[in-house]
Design an enzyme around this catalytic site. Structure first.
Site, PDB file in Angstrom:
ATOM      1  N   ASN A   1       0.867  -1.179   0.000  1.00 39.67           N
ATOM      2  CA  ASN A   1       0.000   0.000   0.000  1.00 39.67           C
ATOM      3  C   ASN A   1       0.906   1.231   0.000  1.00 39.67           C
ATOM      4  O   ASN A   1       1.485   1.568   1.023  1.00 39.67           O
ATOM      5  CB  ASN A   1      -0.893  -0.044   1.256  1.00 39.67           C
ATOM      6  CG  ASN A   1      -1.707   1.215   1.439  1.00 39.67           C
ATOM      7  OD1 ASN A   1      -1.775   2.067   0.543  1.00 39.67           O
ATOM      8  ND2 ASN A   1      -2.343   1.345   2.602  1.00 39.67           N
ATOM      9  N   TRP A   2       1.026   1.844  -1.153  1.00 45.47           N
ATOM     10  CA  TRP A   2       1.977   2.953  -1.287  1.00 45.47           C
ATOM     11  C   TRP A   2       1.445   4.245  -0.674  1.00 45.47           C
ATOM     12  O   TRP A   2       2.174   5.233  -0.582  1.00 45.47           O
ATOM     13  CB  TRP A   2       2.329   3.178  -2.761  1.00 45.47           C
ATOM     14  CG  TRP A   2       3.098   2.051  -3.393  1.00 45.47           C
ATOM     15  CD1 TRP A   2       3.524   0.895  -2.780  1.00 45.47           C
ATOM     16  CD2 TRP A   2       3.547   1.965  -4.755  1.00 45.47           C
ATOM     17  NE1 TRP A   2       4.201   0.106  -3.684  1.00 45.47           N
ATOM     18  CE2 TRP A   2       4.230   0.744  -4.899  1.00 45.47           C
ATOM     19  CE3 TRP A   2       3.423   2.807  -5.869  1.00 45.47           C
ATOM     20  CZ2 TRP A   2       4.803   0.340  -6.109  1.00 45.47           C
ATOM     21  CZ3 TRP A   2       3.990   2.407  -7.077  1.00 45.47           C
ATOM     22  CH2 TRP A   2       4.671   1.189  -7.188  1.00 45.47           C
ATOM     23  N   LYS A   3       0.175   4.244  -0.296  1.00 47.12           N
ATOM     24  CA  LYS A   3      -0.448   5.442   0.311  1.00 47.12           C
ATOM     25  C   LYS A   3      -0.194   6.671  -0.571  1.00 47.12           C
ATOM     26  O   LYS A   3      -0.169   6.555  -1.783  1.00 47.12           O
ATOM     27  CB  LYS A   3       0.047   5.619   1.753  1.00 47.12           C
ATOM     28  CG  LYS A   3      -0.141   4.332   2.580  1.00 47.12           C
ATOM     29  CD  LYS A   3       0.030   4.526   4.050  1.00 47.12           C
ATOM     30  CE  LYS A   3      -0.221   3.194   4.747  1.00 47.12           C
ATOM     31  NZ  LYS A   3      -0.160   3.280   6.201  1.00 47.12           N
TER      32      LYS A   3
ATOM     33  N   HIS B   1      -9.681   1.217   4.710  1.00 43.31           N
ATOM     34  CA  HIS B   1      -8.409   1.376   5.417  1.00 43.31           C
ATOM     35  C   HIS B   1      -8.618   2.299   6.623  1.00 43.31           C
ATOM     36  O   HIS B   1      -9.405   3.238   6.556  1.00 43.31           O
ATOM     37  CB  HIS B   1      -7.346   1.948   4.478  1.00 43.31           C
ATOM     38  CG  HIS B   1      -5.978   1.901   5.081  1.00 43.31           C
ATOM     39  ND1 HIS B   1      -5.529   2.852   5.969  1.00 43.31           N
ATOM     40  CD2 HIS B   1      -4.972   0.999   4.949  1.00 43.31           C
ATOM     41  CE1 HIS B   1      -4.301   2.535   6.352  1.00 43.31           C
ATOM     42  NE2 HIS B   1      -3.942   1.415   5.747  1.00 43.31           N
TER      43      HIS B   1
ATOM     44  N   GLU C   1      -6.948   4.629   7.746  1.00 40.18           N
ATOM     45  CA  GLU C   1      -6.697   6.058   7.478  1.00 40.18           C
ATOM     46  C   GLU C   1      -7.894   6.714   6.811  1.00 40.18           C
ATOM     47  O   GLU C   1      -8.025   7.942   6.821  1.00 40.18           O
ATOM     48  CB  GLU C   1      -5.410   6.202   6.651  1.00 40.18           C
ATOM     49  CG  GLU C   1      -4.184   5.957   7.517  1.00 40.18           C
ATOM     50  CD  GLU C   1      -2.970   5.421   6.768  1.00 40.18           C
ATOM     51  OE1 GLU C   1      -2.928   5.531   5.527  1.00 40.18           O
ATOM     52  OE2 GLU C   1      -2.067   4.890   7.435  1.00 40.18           O
TER      53      GLU C   1
ATOM     54  N   GLU D   1      -5.720  -5.058  10.411  1.00 42.30           N
ATOM     55  CA  GLU D   1      -4.704  -4.038  10.657  1.00 42.30           C
ATOM     56  C   GLU D   1      -5.017  -3.289  11.958  1.00 42.30           C
ATOM     57  O   GLU D   1      -5.837  -2.353  11.951  1.00 42.30           O
ATOM     58  CB  GLU D   1      -4.679  -3.022   9.508  1.00 42.30           C
ATOM     59  CG  GLU D   1      -4.341  -3.635   8.167  1.00 42.30           C
ATOM     60  CD  GLU D   1      -3.730  -2.593   7.241  1.00 42.30           C
ATOM     61  OE1 GLU D   1      -2.587  -2.807   6.823  1.00 42.30           O
ATOM     62  OE2 GLU D   1      -4.368  -1.574   6.958  1.00 42.30           O
TER      63      GLU D   1
ATOM     64  N   GLY E   1       2.133   2.140  10.806  1.00 46.83           N
ATOM     65  CA  GLY E   1       3.093   3.239  10.689  1.00 46.83           C
ATOM     66  C   GLY E   1       3.776   3.609  11.995  1.00 46.83           C
ATOM     67  O   GLY E   1       4.402   4.660  12.087  1.00 46.83           O
TER      68      GLY E   1
ATOM     69  N   SER F   1       3.098  -2.210  10.338  1.00 47.97           N
ATOM     70  CA  SER F   1       4.539  -2.244  10.640  1.00 47.97           C
ATOM     71  C   SER F   1       5.223  -3.553  10.253  1.00 47.97           C
ATOM     72  O   SER F   1       6.197  -3.955  10.888  1.00 47.97           O
ATOM     73  CB  SER F   1       4.792  -1.915  12.115  1.00 47.97           C
ATOM     74  OG  SER F   1       4.407  -0.565  12.387  1.00 47.97           O
TER      75      SER F   1
ATOM     76  N   GLY G   1       2.707  -1.166   4.276  1.00 47.36           N
ATOM     77  CA  GLY G   1       2.761   0.254   3.933  1.00 47.36           C
ATOM     78  C   GLY G   1       4.195   0.701   3.701  1.00 47.36           C
ATOM     79  O   GLY G   1       4.771   0.499   2.633  1.00 47.36           O
ATOM     80  N   GLY G   2       4.794   1.296   4.721  1.00 49.00           N
ATOM     81  CA  GLY G   2       6.118   1.901   4.608  1.00 49.00           C
ATOM     82  C   GLY G   2       7.161   1.035   3.915  1.00 49.00           C
ATOM     83  O   GLY G   2       7.884   1.509   3.025  1.00 49.00           O
TER      84      GLY G   2
HETATM   85  P1  PGA Z   1       2.621   0.240   7.640  1.00 49.97           P
HETATM   86  O1  PGA Z   1       1.167   0.453   6.988  1.00 49.97           O
HETATM   87  O2  PGA Z   1       3.175  -1.039   7.064  1.00 49.97           O
HETATM   88  O3  PGA Z   1       3.410   1.450   7.198  1.00 49.97           O
HETATM   89  O4  PGA Z   1       2.445   0.158   9.107  1.00 49.97           O
HETATM   90  C1  PGA Z   1       0.310  -0.632   6.791  1.00 49.97           C
HETATM   91  C2  PGA Z   1      -0.988  -0.170   6.182  1.00 49.97           C
HETATM   92  O5  PGA Z   1      -1.460   0.922   6.523  1.00 49.97           O
HETATM   93  O6  PGA Z   1      -1.572  -0.873   5.337  1.00 49.97           O
END
Ligand code: PGA
Length: 266
Positions: A17-19, A103, A105, A175, A181, A221, A242-243
């Site tokens: 997930n490149w956000k 998600h 977010e 999640e 994050g 994470s 994500g990251g």
């Molecule tokens: P993260 O994000 O790996 O940076 O914690 C995961 C996500 O939001 O899907």
């Protein structure tokens, strides 16, 4: 999950997930790095979910490689006067196979409620996409002993009324919001417990073996250092990353960890 290869167990999927990172050109470069690494042919499904403006360039870079393309959101309507929104048919037309739905977010940052997530899940399926439906508790919910209650509510709201076939054509990502994050990854036991709550809820709400069959990713994470320990947990069917998905080498280490122990279907 019809378009995935058959595995002796539930399919493993590692989705990046490149956000809100990577322009079209940067995304294309990252996709090309992943395609180079793909020569090793790992036994796992892989997807990347760039931001909307990068979808087309990344789609071109991934064409014919077997790496799936996903988007991060969609509007429930297929078209209309919805300024700033993007619909499922638009995503399908650019080559998306997956779309992230609900998600945290968006649930917590953009006010998406359970009913909206349910509509988006159905819209994705109507438009030929596989929704990756995100669920998970916040830190106060976990600390207040309400993790299971939150997961049951989110899963029930999203899946009520779906049959076992439609359910199996979705992916769920557990999640925990406190792990996203933050560098604070859930333990394999915490992930297993939550996945089991999700499976039991699907079995109650959908039935017909839906809980056991469901592909459930863990997200929050995940990185190259903790992936192997997480994937040793049999109840994890992959990861939403994500990251660490913004770096080809780090993402690839996670893919390789997920593939360990997997064999292609007979
Ligand atoms: P993260 O994000 O790996 O940076 O914690 C995961 C996500 O939001 O899907």
């Amino acid at each position: 999950m019809p378009e995935m290869r058959a595995w002796p167990r539930r399919p493993r999927l590692v989705a990046g997930n490149w956000k809100m990172h990577k322009t079209a050109r940067e995304g294309e470069a990252l996709a090309r790095e992943l395609v180079e690494l793909l020569r090793a042919r790992p036994y796992t499904e892989i997807a990347v979910c760039p931001a909307f403006p990068a979808l087309e360039a990344v789609s071109r870079a991934l064409a014919g490689t077997g790496i799936h393309l996903g988007a991060q959101n969609l509007h429930p309507e297929p078209q209309g006067a919805f300024t700033g929104e993007v619909s499922g048919p638009m995503l399908a037309a650019v080559g998306c196979r997956f779309v992230v739905v609900g998600h945290s977010e968006r649930r917590h940052g953009m006010g998406e409620d359970d009913a909206t997530v349910a509509r988006k899940l159905r819209a994705a399926q109507r438009d030929g996409l596989v929704p990756i439906v995100c669920v998970g508790e916040t830190l106060p919910e976990r600390e207040g002993g309400r993790t299971a209650e939150v997961l049951v509510r989110q899963v029930q709201a999203a899946y009520e009324g779906l049959d076992a076939g439609a359910t199996a054509a979705t992916v769920i990502a557990y999640e925990p919001v406190w792990a996203i994050g933050t560098g604070k990854v859930a333990t394999p036991e915490q992930a297993r417990e939550s996945h089991q709550v999700v499976r039991a809820t699907l079995e109650r709400v959908v039935g017909a073996g839906a809980g056991e069959r469901q592909t459930i990713l863990y997200g929050g994470s995940v990185n190259a250092g903790n992936a192997a320990e997480l994937f040793a947990e049999n109840d994890l069917d992959g990861a939403l990353v994500g990251g660490a998905s913004l770096d080809a080498t780090a993402f690839w280490k996670i893919v390789t960890a997920a593939a360990a122990g997997q064999r292609p279907g007979r």
